[in-house]
Design a protein around this motif. Sequence first.
Motif, PDB file in Angstrom:
ATOM      1  N   VAL A   8       0.852  -1.192   0.000  1.00 23.76           N
ATOM      2  CA  VAL A   8       0.000   0.000   0.000  1.00 23.76           C
ATOM      3  C   VAL A   8       0.887   1.240   0.000  1.00 23.76           C
ATOM      4  CG1 VAL A   8      -1.899  -1.166   1.187  1.00 23.76           C
ATOM      5  CG2 VAL A   8      -0.165   0.028   2.533  1.00 23.76           C
ATOM      6  N   PRO A   9       0.374   2.378  -0.474  1.00 20.77           N
ATOM      7  CA  PRO A   9       1.203   3.585  -0.541  1.00 20.77           C
ATOM      8  C   PRO A   9       1.823   3.995   0.789  1.00 20.77           C
ATOM      9  CG  PRO A   9      -0.756   3.875  -1.885  1.00 20.77           C
ATOM     10  CD  PRO A   9      -0.926   2.580  -1.152  1.00 20.77           C
ATOM     11  N   ALA A  10       1.127   3.760   1.895  1.00 23.70           N
ATOM     12  CA  ALA A  10       1.663   4.162   3.196  1.00 23.70           C
ATOM     13  C   ALA A  10       2.957   3.443   3.535  1.00 23.70           C
ATOM     14  CB  ALA A  10       0.627   3.917   4.294  1.00 23.70           C
ATOM     15  N   GLU A  11       3.246   2.306   2.886  1.00 25.16           N
ATOM     16  CA  GLU A  11       4.466   1.542   3.160  1.00 25.16           C
ATOM     17  C   GLU A  11       5.656   2.003   2.326  1.00 25.16           C
ATOM     18  OE1 GLU A  11       2.080  -2.614   4.234  1.00 25.16           O
ATOM     19  OE2 GLU A  11       3.098  -2.399   2.317  1.00 25.16           O
ATOM     20  N   ILE A  12       5.447   2.891   1.364  1.00 22.58           N
ATOM     21  CA  ILE A  12       6.562   3.379   0.554  1.00 22.58           C
ATOM     22  C   ILE A  12       7.494   4.199   1.449  1.00 22.58           C
ATOM     23  CG2 ILE A  12       7.226   4.828  -1.407  1.00 22.58           C
ATOM     24  CD1 ILE A  12       4.457   4.205  -2.611  1.00 22.58           C
ATOM     25  N   PRO A  13       8.786   3.882   1.487  1.00 20.16           N
ATOM     26  CA  PRO A  13       9.700   4.615   2.371  1.00 20.16           C
ATOM     27  C   PRO A  13       9.720   6.111   2.072  1.00 20.16           C
ATOM     28  CG  PRO A  13      10.715   2.586   1.610  1.00 20.16           C
ATOM     29  CD  PRO A  13       9.450   2.746   0.825  1.00 20.16           C
ATOM     30  N   THR A  14      10.041   6.882   3.095  1.00 20.74           N
ATOM     31  CA  THR A  14      10.024   8.337   2.968  1.00 20.74           C
ATOM     32  C   THR A  14      11.423   8.922   3.071  1.00 20.74           C
ATOM     33  OG1 THR A  14       9.673   8.624   5.346  1.00 20.74           O
ATOM     34  CG2 THR A  14       7.712   8.482   3.969  1.00 20.74           C
ATOM     35  N   VAL A  15      11.573  10.110   2.509  1.00 20.90           N
ATOM     36  CA  VAL A  15      12.770  10.938   2.666  1.00 20.90           C
ATOM     37  C   VAL A  15      12.279  12.306   3.109  1.00 20.90           C
ATOM     38  CG1 VAL A  15      14.752  11.986   1.533  1.00 20.90           C
ATOM     39  CG2 VAL A  15      14.002   9.698   0.851  1.00 20.90           C
ATOM     40  N   ASP A  16      12.737  12.739   4.271  1.00 19.81           N
ATOM     41  CA  ASP A  16      12.286  14.012   4.848  1.00 19.81           C
ATOM     42  C   ASP A  16      10.761  14.078   4.916  1.00 19.81           C
ATOM     43  OD1 ASP A  16      14.941  14.731   5.007  1.00 19.81           O
ATOM     44  OD2 ASP A  16      14.912  15.907   3.150  1.00 19.81           O
ATOM     45  N   GLY A  17      10.135  12.953   5.257  1.00 16.65           N
ATOM     46  CA  GLY A  17       8.694  12.914   5.430  1.00 16.65           C
ATOM     47  C   GLY A  17       7.901  12.766   4.151  1.00 16.65           C
ATOM     48  N   GLU A  18       8.571  12.625   3.019  1.00 14.21           N
ATOM     49  CA  GLU A  18       7.884  12.534   1.722  1.00 14.21           C
ATOM     50  C   GLU A  18       8.101  11.150   1.130  1.00 14.21           C
ATOM     51  OE1 GLU A  18       7.256  15.470  -2.109  1.00 14.21           O
ATOM     52  OE2 GLU A  18       9.154  15.574  -1.012  1.00 14.21           O
ATOM     53  N   HIS A  19       7.007  10.465   0.769  1.00 16.36           N
ATOM     54  CA  HIS A  19       7.130   9.176   0.102  1.00 16.36           C
ATOM     55  C   HIS A  19       7.797   9.379  -1.258  1.00 16.36           C
ATOM     56  CE1 HIS A  19       4.598   7.082   3.018  1.00 16.36           C
ATOM     57  NE2 HIS A  19       3.752   8.100   2.958  1.00 16.36           N
ATOM     58  N   VAL A  20       8.846   8.603  -1.525  1.00 18.62           N
ATOM     59  CA  VAL A  20       9.595   8.738  -2.777  1.00 18.62           C
ATOM     60  C   VAL A  20       9.501   7.417  -3.520  1.00 18.62           C
ATOM     61  CG1 VAL A  20      11.839   9.166  -3.826  1.00 18.62           C
ATOM     62  CG2 VAL A  20      11.152  10.454  -1.781  1.00 18.62           C
ATOM     63  N   LEU A  21       9.012   7.481  -4.760  1.00 19.74           N
ATOM     64  CA  LEU A  21       8.809   6.290  -5.587  1.00 19.74           C
ATOM     65  C   LEU A  21       9.548   6.470  -6.897  1.00 19.74           C
ATOM     66  CD1 LEU A  21       7.236   3.577  -5.746  1.00 19.74           C
ATOM     67  CD2 LEU A  21       5.428   4.850  -6.915  1.00 19.74           C
ATOM     68  N   VAL A  22      10.445   5.529  -7.195  1.00 21.70           N
ATOM     69  CA  VAL A  22      11.226   5.578  -8.437  1.00 21.70           C
ATOM     70  C   VAL A  22      10.626   4.591  -9.432  1.00 21.70           C
ATOM     71  CG1 VAL A  22      13.509   5.249  -9.451  1.00 21.70           C
ATOM     72  CG2 VAL A  22      13.284   6.218  -7.143  1.00 21.70           C
ATOM     73  N   LEU A  23      10.473   5.048 -10.686  1.00 17.69           N
ATOM     74  CA  LEU A  23       9.951   4.206 -11.750  1.00 17.69           C
ATOM     75  C   LEU A  23      11.123   3.685 -12.567  1.00 17.69           C
ATOM     76  CD1 LEU A  23       7.028   6.544 -12.934  1.00 17.69           C
ATOM     77  CD2 LEU A  23       7.048   4.856 -11.070  1.00 17.69           C
ATOM     78  N   ASP A  24      11.436   2.404 -12.406  1.00 17.94           N
ATOM     79  CA  ASP A  24      12.503   1.762 -13.172  1.00 17.94           C
ATOM     80  C   ASP A  24      11.896   0.908 -14.284  1.00 17.94           C
ATOM     81  OD1 ASP A  24      14.786   2.763 -12.042  1.00 17.94           O
ATOM     82  OD2 ASP A  24      15.026   1.138 -10.590  1.00 17.94           O
ATOM     83  N   ASP A  25      12.738   0.528 -15.246  1.00 17.08           N
ATOM     84  CA  ASP A  25      12.272  -0.361 -16.310  1.00 17.08           C
ATOM     85  C   ASP A  25      11.890  -1.717 -15.727  1.00 17.08           C
ATOM     86  OD1 ASP A  25      12.717   1.597 -18.181  1.00 17.08           O
ATOM     87  OD2 ASP A  25      14.678   0.827 -18.807  1.00 17.08           O
ATOM     88  N   LEU A  26      10.904  -2.341 -16.346  1.00 15.33           N
ATOM     89  CA  LEU A  26      10.483  -3.668 -15.906  1.00 15.33           C
ATOM     90  C   LEU A  26      11.581  -4.692 -16.166  1.00 15.33           C
ATOM     91  CD1 LEU A  26       6.785  -3.951 -17.163  1.00 15.33           C
ATOM     92  CD2 LEU A  26       7.556  -4.164 -14.800  1.00 15.33           C
ATOM     93  N   PRO A  27      11.919  -5.520 -15.182  1.00 12.42           N
ATOM     94  CA  PRO A  27      12.887  -6.594 -15.431  1.00 12.42           C
ATOM     95  C   PRO A  27      12.265  -7.763 -16.181  1.00 12.42           C
ATOM     96  CG  PRO A  27      12.116  -6.692 -13.167  1.00 12.42           C
ATOM     97  CD  PRO A  27      11.512  -5.455 -13.767  1.00 12.42           C
ATOM     98  N   TYR A  28      10.951  -7.879 -16.104  1.00  8.37           N
ATOM     99  CA  TYR A  28      10.211  -8.935 -16.798  1.00  8.37           C
ATOM    100  C   TYR A  28       8.749  -8.483 -16.842  1.00  8.37           C
ATOM    101  CZ  TYR A  28       9.622 -10.126 -11.854  1.00  8.37           C
ATOM    102  OH  TYR A  28       9.393 -10.069 -10.503  1.00  8.37           O
TER     103      TYR A  28
END
Length: 457
Positions: free
Chosen positions: A289-309
């Motif tokens: 769930v979004p609440a589990e995305i780790p934070t940096v300075d209180g802000e959830h940070v999500l990186v979009l990488d290429d799909l491995p499969y």
Amino acid sequence: MVDEFRAAFQELIDASVAADPHTFPPAVHKVYTLASQVPLVERELALEALTPLLSGDHTAPGIIADLSVVAGAIVEMGTDPGPTGPEVLRRLRTMGKGAIVFLRAWQRTGPDAPPDPEAVTADTEARVATHLGTDAPSATMCWWTIRRHGLAAKTMLSEGEVRSHVRRDPSLHAELVAIANQLSDHLAEFDEVRALLRMAESTSALVMDRRSQRAFRVLFDGIGDNFQLHTLLAAALVGPHAQGLEGEAPDARWVAAYRDSDPDPAAQTVRGWWNLVAHDGTWVWNEGVPAEIPTVDGEHVLVLDDLPYPRSWNAGRRHPHVRGWLEIESELTPEEAQVWWKRVAPAEPAIPDPDGDSGHPPLPEPVLMPTPEEEPEAERVRGFLATASAADAEEPEPDQHTPGRPGPAPAAAPRPDPEPAAEAPRPQAPPAAPQRQGLPPLPPGVSNSSAWGPAWR
């Protein structure tokens, strides 16, 4: 019809204040029957009239529990909960503390599971009385009514404005999480309450696309899992009609299923766009769930990488009764984005060398919340049904986090989840009560209990 509804609702209020077990059940039936047939403004006025009854001790606990269910049913008809929504949650907080007192006493007096709330008897109360003494009647009453309070709270938390209220009241949120954590092992309704409280915890994120080096701040609500977040991000970011990120824009039917529509049988399988990664390089699993995305300075940070499969999943909201949305608040300037990229772990090959000679680490584990330490035991609470000050005298220690969500199991289909001006009514036989979604009928035997209390009292 409006006059009939107003008269029926006045009868409901009068029967509630009088704690009359003979007039209350037919008044509830009339309100259920007529509520869906009157204008929205009439239902809003009715909900507003319920708030004082839910907020005080003007009537018996059993009546307040059933009025909470009535309020939830009216909201499920599309009515704005208004001030009644937060009041239902505050009532759950009070009764939840008492229910936990009952539960702890039950566990200390025997190894068996506690009874179903609707199956409580005089023997039930006698058993916990060996530990609680004079607190036993109040604690047992809380357990007897707790399911109805949980069902009503689940409906209210499905509304965005009620979740917004909970976010603005951290103390209420923490106490409700603690109550849901301790009751969910015994009452399934509180699993849903806990999930909706988690939904309330996160409504924004910084989303960074590694391929383009662009970064966006996004706002969202009603997001039940990262399958939904992933798909709505693609709708907002991918393609020439969005933010122009590379890739194929999502099927409009997938997007609709994650906003407010039923899944289209002809467009069930969603194909993923990215590998979701946290700022430290750990994977963010779609099952989370979004609440589990780790934070940096209180802000959830999500990186979009290429799909491995290739990845795919079934379209549909985890909470079908909750509307989801996501929008781009702003895009960072290239200079701002580069500052953030310096704080993000570099990309790692997603699939390690099968010969083990590449030196790359194995596939990372999913991002999970840490397992909480043992729940603190609830202290005995004396007089928690009497006054607000007594209710706050002692309470279980709030649990600040929730047990981890599912791990890296293959993606499954998201769970479908399931005013009163007194005017004379026109003579008319009431039709059958309308079907209500999510809230069951009043428990048998409850509406007919002597003095509006359990049959054993």
